[in-house]
Design a protein around this motif. Structure first.
Motif, mmCIF file in Angstrom:
data_model
loop_
_atom_site.group_PDB
_atom_site.id
_atom_site.type_symbol
_atom_site.label_atom_id
_atom_site.label_comp_id
_atom_site.label_asym_id
_atom_site.label_seq_id
_atom_site.Cartn_x
_atom_site.Cartn_y
_atom_site.Cartn_z
ATOM 1 N N THR A 1 0.841 -1.143 0.037
ATOM 2 C CA THR A 1 0.173 0.160 0.139
ATOM 3 C C THR A 1 0.931 1.111 0.121
ATOM 4 O OG1 THR A 1 0.025 0.293 2.475
ATOM 5 C CG2 THR A 1 -1.797 -1.210 1.234
ATOM 6 N N ALA A 2 0.440 2.351 -0.181
ATOM 7 C CA ALA A 2 0.842 3.760 -0.095
ATOM 8 C C ALA A 2 1.430 3.865 0.892
ATOM 9 C CB ALA A 2 -0.052 4.827 -0.718
ATOM 10 N N GLN A 3 0.540 3.659 2.075
ATOM 11 C CA GLN A 3 1.051 3.924 3.415
ATOM 12 C C GLN A 3 2.361 2.988 3.654
ATOM 13 O OE1 GLN A 3 -1.585 3.103 6.396
ATOM 14 N NE2 GLN A 3 -0.491 4.444 7.968
ATOM 15 N N ARG B 1 10.161 4.267 2.932
ATOM 16 C CA ARG B 1 10.841 5.277 2.284
ATOM 17 C C ARG B 1 11.405 6.154 3.687
ATOM 18 N NH1 ARG B 1 10.577 10.272 1.259
ATOM 19 N NH2 ARG B 1 8.530 10.789 2.051
ATOM 20 N N LEU B 2 10.509 6.374 4.583
ATOM 21 C CA LEU B 2 10.927 7.049 5.858
ATOM 22 C C LEU B 2 11.973 6.453 6.710
ATOM 23 C CD1 LEU B 2 7.534 8.965 6.941
ATOM 24 C CD2 LEU B 2 9.620 9.954 5.963
ATOM 25 N N SER B 3 11.875 5.129 6.936
ATOM 26 C CA SER B 3 12.698 4.143 7.558
ATOM 27 C C SER B 3 14.050 4.141 6.674
ATOM 28 C CB SER B 3 12.195 2.746 7.692
ATOM 29 O OG SER B 3 13.020 2.082 8.310
#
Length: 140
Positions: free
Chosen positions: A2-4, A10-12
């Motif tokens: 999913t996008a979430q 990506r943030l990790s």
């Protein structure tokens, strides 16, 4: 995915790259310096140069393994993985260091113990210095 989940990954990844020191640069510099020092020590004898090279590598290789394991994960979402990889890296570092010294002392008869241990300690100190110099700027 999913996008979430993609955003979380990506943030990790960005967080890991923000806190991770430049491992390849640090261990590359150490390897180059150990090889250069051992080549420069060749005129004093093959055994001295080899002792210097082996002592330096006994320091660099386990520390590189530990750093690779310790900086695999970051963030609260990966807290268990962070702790587990840290412990795995530390245990592996000690095992590889002990195996390196045991192997050298068991099979290398013309060893110069002083040079071997001095090279090991100098590489440990150089590791600390390089990590301090090349620490991530956002962690200041």
């Amino acid at each position: 995915m999913t996008a979430q989940q993609r955003e979380s990954r990506r943030l990790s990844t960005r967080l890991v790259n923000t806190i991770r020191p430049p491992l390849l640069k640090i261990y590359g510099v150490q390897c180059v310096l150990v090889i250069l020092a051992s080549v420069m020590a060749l005129p004093s004898g093959r055994d001295n140069a080899l002792s210097l090279l082996i002592g330096g590598l006994i320091s660099v290789v386990p520390n590189a393994y530990f750093a690779r394991q310790a900086f695999r994960y970051a963030g609260a979402a990966h807290a268990r993985k962070v702790a587990s990889s840290f412990y795995r890296g530390e245990a592996g570092k000690y095992a590889v260091t002990l195996a390196g010294f045991a192997t050298v002392f068991a099979f290398y008869e013309t060893l110069n113990e002083f040079i071997l241990l001095a090279a090991y300690l100098v590489m440990l100190l150089l590791n600390i210095l390089l990590v301090a110099v090349w620490r991530p700027r956002s962690a200041e």
